[in-house]
Design a protein around this motif. Structure first.
Motif, mmCIF file in Angstrom:
data_model
loop_
_atom_site.group_PDB
_atom_site.id
_atom_site.type_symbol
_atom_site.label_atom_id
_atom_site.label_comp_id
_atom_site.label_asym_id
_atom_site.label_seq_id
_atom_site.Cartn_x
_atom_site.Cartn_y
_atom_site.Cartn_z
ATOM 1 N N PHE A 149 0.796 -1.222 0.000
ATOM 2 C CA PHE A 149 0.000 0.000 0.000
ATOM 3 C C PHE A 149 0.832 1.276 0.000
ATOM 4 O O PHE A 149 0.285 2.375 0.074
ATOM 5 C CB PHE A 149 -0.934 0.023 1.217
ATOM 6 C CG PHE A 149 -2.003 -1.036 1.171
ATOM 7 C CD1 PHE A 149 -2.602 -1.384 -0.032
ATOM 8 C CD2 PHE A 149 -2.416 -1.682 2.309
ATOM 9 C CE1 PHE A 149 -3.583 -2.350 -0.093
ATOM 10 C CE2 PHE A 149 -3.401 -2.654 2.268
ATOM 11 C CZ PHE A 149 -3.992 -2.987 1.057
ATOM 12 N N GLY A 150 2.165 1.149 -0.085
ATOM 13 C CA GLY A 150 3.007 2.336 -0.107
ATOM 14 C C GLY A 150 3.166 3.010 1.240
ATOM 15 O O GLY A 150 3.719 4.105 1.327
ATOM 16 N N VAL A 151 2.691 2.368 2.310
ATOM 17 C CA VAL A 151 2.840 2.946 3.648
ATOM 18 C C VAL A 151 4.299 2.903 4.078
ATOM 19 O O VAL A 151 4.772 3.752 4.820
ATOM 20 C CB VAL A 151 1.940 2.195 4.648
ATOM 21 C CG1 VAL A 151 2.162 2.710 6.068
ATOM 22 C CG2 VAL A 151 0.479 2.359 4.244
ATOM 23 N N LYS A 152 5.023 1.887 3.617
ATOM 24 C CA LYS A 152 6.467 1.799 3.804
ATOM 25 C C LYS A 152 7.106 1.611 2.442
ATOM 26 O O LYS A 152 6.579 0.869 1.608
ATOM 27 C CB LYS A 152 6.839 0.629 4.729
ATOM 28 C CG LYS A 152 6.407 0.791 6.178
ATOM 29 C CD LYS A 152 6.868 -0.416 7.011
ATOM 30 C CE LYS A 152 6.436 -0.286 8.471
ATOM 31 N NZ LYS A 152 6.861 -1.459 9.280
ATOM 32 N N VAL A 153 8.221 2.287 2.225
ATOM 33 C CA VAL A 153 8.933 2.180 0.955
ATOM 34 C C VAL A 153 10.266 1.489 1.214
ATOM 35 O O VAL A 153 10.992 1.851 2.147
ATOM 36 C CB VAL A 153 9.171 3.571 0.335
ATOM 37 C CG1 VAL A 153 9.955 3.449 -0.968
ATOM 38 C CG2 VAL A 153 7.839 4.269 0.090
ATOM 39 N N PHE A 154 10.569 0.483 0.395
ATOM 40 C CA PHE A 154 11.821 -0.259 0.531
ATOM 41 C C PHE A 154 12.588 -0.182 -0.787
ATOM 42 O O PHE A 154 11.998 -0.192 -1.872
ATOM 43 C CB PHE A 154 11.558 -1.729 0.869
ATOM 44 C CG PHE A 154 10.941 -1.949 2.225
ATOM 45 C CD1 PHE A 154 11.732 -2.249 3.322
ATOM 46 C CD2 PHE A 154 9.568 -1.877 2.397
ATOM 47 C CE1 PHE A 154 11.165 -2.455 4.569
ATOM 48 C CE2 PHE A 154 8.989 -2.087 3.641
ATOM 49 C CZ PHE A 154 9.795 -2.373 4.730
ATOM 50 N N VAL A 155 13.910 -0.099 -0.677
ATOM 51 C CA VAL A 155 14.772 -0.139 -1.857
ATOM 52 C C VAL A 155 15.820 -1.226 -1.636
ATOM 53 O O VAL A 155 16.208 -1.515 -0.506
ATOM 54 C CB VAL A 155 15.455 1.218 -2.116
ATOM 55 C CG1 VAL A 155 14.434 2.275 -2.473
ATOM 56 C CG2 VAL A 155 16.273 1.665 -0.916
ATOM 57 N N GLN A 156 16.284 -1.803 -2.735
ATOM 58 C CA GLN A 156 17.231 -2.914 -2.634
ATOM 59 C C GLN A 156 18.656 -2.402 -2.530
ATOM 60 O O GLN A 156 19.087 -1.568 -3.323
ATOM 61 C CB GLN A 156 17.109 -3.840 -3.838
ATOM 62 C CG GLN A 156 17.890 -5.133 -3.699
ATOM 63 C CD GLN A 156 17.665 -6.072 -4.867
ATOM 64 O OE1 GLN A 156 17.786 -5.686 -6.011
ATOM 65 N NE2 GLN A 156 17.320 -7.321 -4.565
ATOM 66 N N ASP A 157 19.380 -2.899 -1.528
ATOM 67 C CA ASP A 157 20.796 -2.583 -1.391
ATOM 68 C C ASP A 157 21.557 -3.325 -2.486
ATOM 69 O O ASP A 157 21.457 -4.546 -2.587
ATOM 70 C CB ASP A 157 21.299 -3.014 -0.009
ATOM 71 C CG ASP A 157 22.739 -2.590 0.238
ATOM 72 O OD1 ASP A 157 23.632 -3.200 -0.374
ATOM 73 O OD2 ASP A 157 22.972 -1.665 1.042
ATOM 74 N N TRP B 119 8.980 13.891 5.986
ATOM 75 C CA TRP B 119 7.753 13.935 6.775
ATOM 76 C C TRP B 119 6.505 14.225 5.939
ATOM 77 O O TRP B 119 5.431 13.667 6.239
ATOM 78 C CB TRP B 119 7.885 14.931 7.928
ATOM 79 C CG TRP B 119 7.894 16.387 7.537
ATOM 80 C CD1 TRP B 119 8.968 17.181 7.349
ATOM 81 C CD2 TRP B 119 6.733 17.202 7.293
ATOM 82 N NE1 TRP B 119 8.589 18.448 6.985
ATOM 83 C CE2 TRP B 119 7.217 18.488 6.952
ATOM 84 C CE3 TRP B 119 5.357 16.990 7.332
ATOM 85 C CZ2 TRP B 119 6.362 19.557 6.642
ATOM 86 C CZ3 TRP B 119 4.508 18.045 7.021
ATOM 87 C CH2 TRP B 119 5.002 19.302 6.693
ATOM 88 N N PRO B 120 6.581 15.066 4.870
ATOM 89 C CA PRO B 120 5.355 15.240 4.077
ATOM 90 C C PRO B 120 4.888 13.926 3.442
ATOM 91 O O PRO B 120 3.682 13.676 3.328
ATOM 92 C CB PRO B 120 5.765 16.265 3.010
ATOM 93 C CG PRO B 120 6.924 17.000 3.596
ATOM 94 C CD PRO B 120 7.655 15.967 4.385
ATOM 95 N N VAL B 121 5.860 13.099 3.020
ATOM 96 C CA VAL B 121 5.497 11.806 2.439
ATOM 97 C C VAL B 121 4.897 10.899 3.510
ATOM 98 O O VAL B 121 3.943 10.152 3.246
ATOM 99 C CB VAL B 121 6.727 11.137 1.793
ATOM 100 C CG1 VAL B 121 6.385 9.731 1.294
ATOM 101 C CG2 VAL B 121 7.250 11.986 0.645
ATOM 102 N N GLN B 122 5.415 10.978 4.719
ATOM 103 C CA GLN B 122 4.863 10.170 5.800
ATOM 104 C C GLN B 122 3.414 10.557 6.086
ATOM 105 O O GLN B 122 2.578 9.693 6.385
ATOM 106 C CB GLN B 122 5.710 10.337 7.056
ATOM 107 C CG GLN B 122 7.127 9.790 6.922
ATOM 108 C CD GLN B 122 7.935 9.955 8.197
ATOM 109 O OE1 GLN B 122 7.398 9.897 9.305
ATOM 110 N NE2 GLN B 122 9.233 10.168 8.055
ATOM 111 N N VAL B 123 3.108 11.844 5.985
ATOM 112 C CA VAL B 123 1.731 12.294 6.172
ATOM 113 C C VAL B 123 0.827 11.695 5.094
ATOM 114 O O VAL B 123 -0.273 11.205 5.367
ATOM 115 C CB VAL B 123 1.651 13.835 6.144
ATOM 116 C CG1 VAL B 123 0.193 14.295 6.141
ATOM 117 C CG2 VAL B 123 2.386 14.425 7.341
ATOM 118 N N ILE B 124 1.315 11.730 3.850
ATOM 119 C CA ILE B 124 0.543 11.145 2.745
ATOM 120 C C ILE B 124 0.348 9.652 2.957
ATOM 121 O O ILE B 124 -0.742 9.111 2.727
ATOM 122 C CB ILE B 124 1.269 11.409 1.409
ATOM 123 C CG1 ILE B 124 1.265 12.897 1.092
ATOM 124 C CG2 ILE B 124 0.622 10.618 0.273
ATOM 125 C CD1 ILE B 124 2.085 13.269 -0.121
#
Length: 519
Positions: free
Chosen positions: A270-278, A291-296
Motif C-alpha cells: 500500500f506504499g505505507v512503507k517504501v523499501f529499496v534494494q541494497d 515527513w510530508p510523504v509520511q503524512v501522505i
C-alpha cells in the motif's frame, strides 16, 4: 434508480454523443499512456531481464523451432501461454528483451481497459478512471508482474471473466455467462495463482446471473461454462510435467505469516512503507521518507481502509444499486481470499512475498466502487488521492537501481553492455556451456542467445534438463560470478574444484569473475 447521471440517462442529440465518445477515448487513453510512462525505468532497462522472465523468452525461442510444451519449463503450475505469446512477438521482432517485456505489459494494458469498461458502466467514466489509478501508478507487486513474464496474462484472463459476467444482460446473458465460467477455469490452467481469485469471481458471476431475466437459463449457462473450465483444469493437472516449487497450506504458518504480512508486506503493497534494494547485499532496506510523504502515507492507509469499510457496509446493508454492491463484494471477497491464503501458505518468506497479496490491488478498483458511487467523482478523487500517491511513490522507488534519487536512469545491468563483452570472451575461449547462480544463469543464457548456455549451479534450480546434459558433455566449461549476485561466490567454487583436483584458470572480464575449466 439511475446509477449515475449521464450513464443511464445521457444527454440527447448527436453532438452530445460524439462528445461522450471523445471523453471515453481520452480518459482510457490517458490511463493506458500513464501505465506505460509509469514503467519507463524498467522499459529503458529491458535488458535487465531476470531469470524467471528469461525462461519464458528461452521457451518462446524453442517454440519457434517447433518444440512445444503445454507448461512453462520447470513450473507445472503455470501454462506455456505466455511463452506462446512471446514467441509470436519474437516471430515479428526476433528475440528481444524489450519484446519479452512488452508482451506482459500489453496484457496489463488490456486488464486496465477491461476494468475501466466494467466500472464506467456503473459509476461513470470519471469515477472509473480514478478507481483504476492504483493499476496505473502501481506498487512493485503489480509492476513486477506487468513487466516480467509469466503471470500477467493469467490475471488478465481472470479479469476477462469478470468483464464477461458484467456484460450479461438481455437475451444474450446466458452466452456471456457461459463464456465467463469457461474463461475463469482457463485462467486457473494458465496459473494456479489465480485460484485464490475464483471464489470472488464465482460469486460475482452468480450474482450477475440471478439478476437477469430468465435467470434459470443464465445460471445453467454459467454452470455449464464453469464445468468446461473445470474440465480444462482437470486435464491440465493430469498432464505429466516437471513441477517447480510446490506450495502447501498449514495452520502452523499463521502466526509467522501474520507478522510478516502486517509488518512488511501489506505496508509495502500500500506504499505505507517504501523499501529499496541494497545493491551489495540485495537486502531490501527502508527508504527514509520525508515527513510530508509520511503524512501522505498515513492518509493513504486511512483512506483505503475507509473505502473498504464502506464497501463492507454497502454490501451487508444493501446500500446502493445491485451493480455497485456486486463490484464491491467482488473486491472484498477477493482481497479476503488473498489474505487468508497468505496466512496459511508455506510460500511467504520475506518482503517480496507481498506478490502473493497482489490481488488486493488488482481488485482494488472494484473495492472502491461503493465509495465512488456514494460521494461522487470529485470527492472520491480527493479522498483516494493520498492512496494513489503513496502507492505510486513506493512503486517508483522499487525500480532501483533503475531510479536514482527519484530520477530514472539507464543502469549498466539494464543495458547489459558488460554481458556483451562477457559473451564474446567466453566464445573466444571455446566456452559454449557455463554455470552461474540461478538469477544469473537463465538471464545470461537469454542475453547470449543460448551461446553459451549458462545453467544454474544447483541442479535443483534446473528449468530445462537438456541444458545440463549439454554442460556435462562439453569439453570446455566456465563458472561465472558477479557482485550483483552475492549468493554465490567464486571462492566457494574454486575451493570445490581444488578439492576435486580439477585445473582451472581464473579471469576477470567486465566485472565478472570467470573460472574456465578444460576437461
Amino acid at each position: 434508480m439511475a446509477i449515475a447521471t449521464g450513464v443511464l440517462d445521457p444527454p440527447t442529440g448527436p453532438p452530445a454523443r460524439q462528445r461522450r465518445r471523445l471523453r471515453v477515448d481520452l480518459l482510457l487513453l490517458l490511463l493506458l499512456v500513464g501505465s506505460v510512462v509509469a514503467r519507463l525505468p524498467a522499459l529503458v532497462n529491458a535488458r535487465g531481464v531476470n531469470s524467471d522472465a528469461a525462461v519464458v523468452g528461452l521457451q518462446a525461442m524453442h517454440i519457434l523451432h517447433g518444440e512445444w510444451s503445454w507448461f512453462l519449463w520447470g513450473a507445472g503450475y503455470q501454462a506455456s501461454f505466455d511463452a506462446a505469446l512471446v514467441a509470436a512477438g519474437f516471430a515479428v521482432t526476433g528475440p528481444s528483451a524489450l519484446t519479452l517485456m512488452a508482451v506482459p505489459l500489453i496484457g496489463h494494458l488490456i486488464l486496465v481497459g477491461l476494468v475501466y469498461d466494467v466500472l464506467r458502466r456503473v459509476v461513470g467514466r470519471g469515477s472509473a478512471a480514478v478507481a483504476c489509478l492504483p493499476l496505473v501508478l502501481a506498487p512493485q507487486s503489480i509492476n513486477g508482474v506487468a513487466l516480467y513474464a509469466p503471470r500477467q496474462w493469467s490475471i488478465t484472463v481472470a479479469v476477462l471473466a469478470v468483464w464477461l459476467a458484467a456484460r450479461a444482460g438481455g437475451r444474450s446473458a446466458p452466452l456471456w455467462l457461459m463464456g465467463s465460467g469457461f474463461v475463469a477455469g482457463f485462467a486457473v490452467y494458465l496459473d494456479l495463482f489465480t485460484l485464490q481469485m475464483m471464489p470472488a469471481i464465482g460469486v460475482f458471476a452468480l450474482w450477475c446471473a440471478v439478476g437477469v431475466p430468465r435467470r434459470v437459463w443464465a445460471v445453467g449457462a454459467l454452470l455449464l461454462g464453469a464445468a468446461a473450465g473445470v474440465a480444462v483444469i482437470a486435464w491440465s493437472r493430469a498432464q505429466p510435467v516437471a513441477d517447480g516449487a510446490k506450495a502447501g497450506l498449514t495452520l502452523e504458518r499463521i502466526g509467522g505469516n501474520w507478522t510478516l504480512m502486517v509488518d512488511q508486506c501489506l505496508p509495502y503493497l500500500f506504499g505505507v512503507k517504501v523499501f529499496v534494494q541494497d545493491p551489495v547485499t540485495l537486502a531490501h532496506v527502508p527508504w527514509p521518507a520525508p515527513w510530508p510523504v509520511q503524512v501522505i502515507q498515513g492518509a493513504a492507509a486511512l483512506g483505503f481502509l475507509a473505502a473498504v469499510c464502506w464497501a463492507t457496509v454497502a454490501v451487508v446493508r444493501r446500500i446502493g444499486p445491485a451493480p455497485v454492491r456486486r463490484l464491491g463484494a467482488l473486491g472484498l471477497l477477493g482481497s479476503a481470499a488473498s489474505i487468508g491464503g497468505f496466512l496459511v501458505s508455506t510460500m511467504p518468506a520475506d518482503l517480496l512475498s507481498a506478490r502473493y497479496l497482489a490481488p488486493i490491488i488488482w481488485l482494488a478498483p472494484f473495492t472502491l466502487v461503493p465509495a465512488a458511487y456514494a460521494v461522487g467523482t470529485r470527492r472520491f478523487a480527493v479522498a483516494i488521492a493520498p492512496f494513489v500517491v503513496a502507492v505510486a511513490i513506493g512503486g517508483w522507488y522499487a525500480y532501483a537501481p533503475y531510479v536514482h534519487d527519484g530520477v530514472p536512469v539507464r543502469d549498466p545491468r539494464g543495458v547489459a553492455q558488460d554481458e556483451v563483452v562477457l559473451a564474446d570472451a567466453l566464445r573466444a575461449e571455446g566456452v559454449h556451456y557455463a554455470a552461474a547462480q540461478y538469477w544469473l544463469a537463465y538471464r545470461l543464457t537469454f542475453l547470449f542467445d543460448e551461446d553459451p548456455v549458462v545453467i544454474p549451479l544447483a541442479e535443483a534450480d534446473d528449468r530445462y534438463r537438456p541444458y545440463r546434459d549439454g554442460f556435462a558433455a562439453a569439453p570446455v566449461v566456465a563458472y561465472v560470478f558477479h557482485p550483483s549476485e552475492p549468493r554465490a561466490q567464486w571462492e566457494t567454487e574454486a575451493a570445490r574444484l581444488d578439492a576435486e583436483g580439477t585445473a582451472y584458470r581464473r579471469e576477470e572480464i567486465a566485472g565478472f569473475t570467470v573460472l574456465v575449466v578444460r576437461r
